[in-house]
Design a protein around this motif. Structure first.
Motif, PDB file in Angstrom:
ATOM      1  N   ILE A  18     -26.399 -48.587  27.430  1.00 12.25           N
ATOM      2  CA  ILE A  18     -25.733 -47.336  27.795  1.00 12.25           C
ATOM      3  C   ILE A  18     -24.480 -47.077  26.976  1.00 12.25           C
ATOM      4  O   ILE A  18     -23.943 -45.966  26.987  1.00 12.25           O
ATOM      5  N   CYS A  19     -24.013 -48.066  26.239  1.00 14.57           N
ATOM      6  CA  CYS A  19     -22.775 -47.912  25.472  1.00 14.57           C
ATOM      7  C   CYS A  19     -22.953 -46.864  24.372  1.00 14.57           C
ATOM      8  O   CYS A  19     -23.781 -47.031  23.471  1.00 14.57           O
ATOM      9  N   PRO A  20     -22.199 -45.761  24.405  1.00 11.50           N
ATOM     10  CA  PRO A  20     -22.409 -44.676  23.441  1.00 11.50           C
ATOM     11  C   PRO A  20     -21.978 -45.011  22.018  1.00 11.50           C
ATOM     12  O   PRO A  20     -22.418 -44.351  21.073  1.00 11.50           O
ATOM     13  N   THR A  21     -21.126 -46.034  21.865  1.00 14.25           N
ATOM     14  CA  THR A  21     -20.651 -46.374  20.521  1.00 14.25           C
ATOM     15  C   THR A  21     -21.303 -47.638  19.964  1.00 14.25           C
ATOM     16  O   THR A  21     -21.000 -48.036  18.832  1.00 14.25           O
ATOM     17  N   GLY A  22     -22.167 -48.270  20.746  1.00 17.47           N
ATOM     18  CA  GLY A  22     -22.816 -49.488  20.282  1.00 17.47           C
ATOM     19  C   GLY A  22     -21.869 -50.667  20.145  1.00 17.47           C
ATOM     20  O   GLY A  22     -22.117 -51.581  19.359  1.00 17.47           O
ATOM     21  N   ALA A  23     -20.791 -50.644  20.944  1.00 16.92           N
ATOM     22  CA  ALA A  23     -19.771 -51.694  20.824  1.00 16.92           C
ATOM     23  C   ALA A  23     -20.187 -53.007  21.464  1.00 16.92           C
ATOM     24  O   ALA A  23     -19.655 -54.063  21.126  1.00 16.92           O
ATOM     25  N   ILE A  24     -21.139 -52.958  22.404  1.00 18.89           N
ATOM     26  CA  ILE A  24     -21.541 -54.157  23.148  1.00 18.89           C
ATOM     27  C   ILE A  24     -22.701 -54.843  22.442  1.00 18.89           C
ATOM     28  O   ILE A  24     -23.740 -54.226  22.171  1.00 18.89           O
ATOM     29  N   ASN A  25     -22.525 -56.130  22.154  1.00 21.76           N
ATOM     30  CA  ASN A  25     -23.524 -56.869  21.380  1.00 21.76           C
ATOM     31  C   ASN A  25     -24.650 -57.447  22.232  1.00 21.76           C
ATOM     32  O   ASN A  25     -25.713 -57.779  21.706  1.00 21.76           O
ATOM     33  N   GLY A  26     -24.417 -57.622  23.522  1.00 24.45           N
ATOM     34  CA  GLY A  26     -25.454 -58.164  24.401  1.00 24.45           C
ATOM     35  C   GLY A  26     -25.461 -59.673  24.482  1.00 24.45           C
ATOM     36  O   GLY A  26     -26.407 -60.263  25.003  1.00 24.45           O
ATOM     37  N   ALA A  27     -24.420 -60.325  23.983  1.00 17.82           N
ATOM     38  CA  ALA A  27     -24.350 -61.791  24.021  1.00 17.82           C
ATOM     39  C   ALA A  27     -23.942 -62.272  25.408  1.00 17.82           C
ATOM     40  O   ALA A  27     -23.215 -61.589  26.133  1.00 17.82           O
ATOM     41  N   ILE A  28     -24.416 -63.454  25.772  1.00 17.45           N
ATOM     42  CA  ILE A  28     -24.056 -64.067  27.045  1.00 17.45           C
ATOM     43  C   ILE A  28     -22.825 -64.948  26.854  1.00 17.45           C
ATOM     44  O   ILE A  28     -22.790 -65.810  25.976  1.00 17.45           O
ATOM     45  N   TRP A  29     -21.823 -64.741  27.677  1.00 11.07           N
ATOM     46  CA  TRP A  29     -20.548 -65.449  27.571  1.00 11.07           C
ATOM     47  C   TRP A  29     -20.694 -66.946  27.805  1.00 11.07           C
ATOM     48  O   TRP A  29     -21.467 -67.384  28.663  1.00 11.07           O
ATOM     49  N   GLU A  30     -19.954 -67.708  27.020  1.00  8.90           N
ATOM     50  CA  GLU A  30     -19.829 -69.147  27.225  1.00  8.90           C
ATOM     51  C   GLU A  30     -18.353 -69.505  27.137  1.00  8.90           C
ATOM     52  O   GLU A  30     -17.542 -68.758  26.582  1.00  8.90           O
ATOM     53  N   MET A  31     -17.988 -70.653  27.668  1.00  4.46           N
ATOM     54  CA  MET A  31     -16.594 -71.096  27.631  1.00  4.46           C
ATOM     55  C   MET A  31     -16.074 -71.125  26.197  1.00  4.46           C
ATOM     56  O   MET A  31     -16.765 -71.584  25.283  1.00  4.46           O
ATOM     57  N   ASP A  32     -14.854 -70.631  26.007  1.00  3.85           N
ATOM     58  CA  ASP A  32     -14.175 -70.622  24.708  1.00  3.85           C
ATOM     59  C   ASP A  32     -14.916 -69.811  23.653  1.00  3.85           C
ATOM     60  O   ASP A  32     -14.733 -70.013  22.446  1.00  3.85           O
ATOM     61  N   MET A  33     -15.753 -68.881  24.089  1.00  7.57           N
ATOM     62  CA  MET A  33     -16.497 -68.037  23.163  1.00  7.57           C
ATOM     63  C   MET A  33     -15.588 -66.976  22.559  1.00  7.57           C
ATOM     64  O   MET A  33     -14.734 -66.404  23.244  1.00  7.57           O
ATOM     65  N   ASN A  34     -15.746 -66.717  21.292  1.00  6.75           N
ATOM     66  CA  ASN A  34     -14.972 -65.666  20.626  1.00  6.75           C
ATOM     67  C   ASN A  34     -15.351 -64.307  21.208  1.00  6.75           C
ATOM     68  O   ASN A  34     -16.524 -63.944  21.235  1.00  6.75           O
ATOM     69  N   ARG A  35     -14.357 -63.569  21.660  1.00  3.33           N
ATOM     70  CA  ARG A  35     -14.608 -62.268  22.271  1.00  3.33           C
ATOM     71  C   ARG A  35     -15.389 -61.337  21.364  1.00  3.33           C
ATOM     72  O   ARG A  35     -16.218 -60.524  21.824  1.00  3.33           O
ATOM     73  N   ASP A  36     -15.148 -61.433  20.052  1.00  2.00           N
ATOM     74  CA  ASP A  36     -15.775 -60.506  19.118  1.00  2.00           C
ATOM     75  C   ASP A  36     -17.282 -60.692  19.034  1.00  2.00           C
ATOM     76  O   ASP A  36     -17.986 -59.811  18.512  1.00  2.00           O
ATOM     77  N   LEU A  37     -17.786 -61.813  19.537  1.00  2.00           N
ATOM     78  CA  LEU A  37     -19.238 -62.008  19.584  1.00  2.00           C
ATOM     79  C   LEU A  37     -19.857 -61.222  20.733  1.00  2.00           C
ATOM     80  O   LEU A  37     -21.064 -60.977  20.743  1.00  2.00           O
ATOM     81  N   ILE A  38     -19.021 -60.838  21.698  1.00  3.80           N
ATOM     82  CA  ILE A  38     -19.497 -60.106  22.868  1.00  3.80           C
ATOM     83  C   ILE A  38     -19.347 -58.603  22.686  1.00  3.80           C
ATOM     84  O   ILE A  38     -20.264 -57.828  22.984  1.00  3.80           O
ATOM     85  N   ILE A  39     -18.184 -58.193  22.187  1.00  5.94           N
ATOM     86  CA  ILE A  39     -17.906 -56.762  22.083  1.00  5.94           C
ATOM     87  C   ILE A  39     -17.030 -56.461  20.871  1.00  5.94           C
ATOM     88  O   ILE A  39     -16.177 -57.261  20.497  1.00  5.94           O
ATOM     89  N   ASP A  40     -17.276 -55.326  20.271  1.00  9.93           N
ATOM     90  CA  ASP A  40     -16.432 -54.820  19.191  1.00  9.93           C
ATOM     91  C   ASP A  40     -15.397 -53.901  19.829  1.00  9.93           C
ATOM     92  O   ASP A  40     -15.648 -52.709  20.042  1.00  9.93           O
ATOM     93  N   VAL A  41     -14.241 -54.468  20.173  1.00  8.73           N
ATOM     94  CA  VAL A  41     -13.233 -53.694  20.908  1.00  8.73           C
ATOM     95  C   VAL A  41     -12.704 -52.517  20.099  1.00  8.73           C
ATOM     96  O   VAL A  41     -12.173 -51.554  20.665  1.00  8.73           O
TER      97      VAL A  41
END
Length: 220
Positions: A171-194
């Motif tokens: 549903i993200c209109p800008t395609g910012a969300i990558n769809g990755a599943i969070w893990e401890m100490d995961m780099n935020r940029d792997l999850i979303i392009d803020v």
């Protein structure tokens, strides 16, 4: 002191207050404080309904309650200081004034979400928002760091319950969300392009957990 503080915060509109031990975190994160208060205000189910079902873009209630949470954190810090302890409210204003918000990376040393995770309040979803079983992502938070000797209530870290769901990504209109599943100490940029997130709140309001909160409460 703690009971008085929580009672006052509840009277002022806080829906929950969590007390978390942060002494195990790095000095950069906890800045020498051992305890964090997490203050949360929940978004109304009718507001979530309008955002998701009427497909509107309206950040008014979200912005208002974000501001309210900040004010409650600043009030709490002042309250704690009057009792003879140190405290720092991690409001947007204070983080900016004291140089704890990095504009280029859009990061802070200790996000409210990390405190929420230590409290066992919820997990980080594929949208990079905190997701809770009770409210979904329909909440605004702020935190206070302190050396007051409060009894803490840390809980086991909850791993993501998103499974194969990709609602927020789709549903993200800008395609910012990558769809990755969070893990401890995961780099935020792997999850979303803020840098490409436009703050439309579609991921927040359409998350199945937020929708469950809305449906369970909208007619109450």
């Amino acid at each position: 002191m703690l009971n008085e503080l929580i009672s006052q915060l509840t009277n002022f509109g806080a829906n929950f207050v969590k007390i978390v031990d942060i002494s195990m975190l790095s000095a950069e994160e906890n800045r020498g404080y051992s305890v964090a208060l997490l203050i949360g205000i929940v978004l109304g189910p009718s507001y979530i309904f309008r955002l998701s079902k009427e497909n509107i873009i309206d950040s008014c209630e979200f912005s208002e309650k974000e501001n309210d949470a900040d004010k409650l954190a600043e009030w709490s810090a002042d309250f704690i200081v009057t009792k003879g302890y140190k405290a720092f409210a991690q409001s947007e204003r204070n983080l900016g004034l004291h140089g704890f918000y990095e504009e280029t990376t859009k990061t802070t040393p200790l996000p409210h979400k990390k405190i929420a995770i230590l409290a066992g309040l919820g997990w980080i979803g594929k949208s990079n928002l905190l997701v809770t079983q009770e409210y979904g992502s329909a909440l605004c938070m702020c935190s206070v760091l302190t050396n007051a000797p409060f009894l803490t209530e840390n809980r086991p870290i909850i791993m993501p319950k998103c499974g194969e769901c990709t609602t927020c990504k789709n549903i993200c209109p800008t395609g910012a969300i990558n769809g990755a599943i969070w893990e401890m100490d995961m780099n935020r940029d792997l999850i979303i392009d803020v840098y490409h997130c436009d703050g439309c709140l579609k991921c927040l309001s359409n998350c199945p957990w937020t929708q469950k909160y809305m449906k369970d409460n909208i007619f109450k």
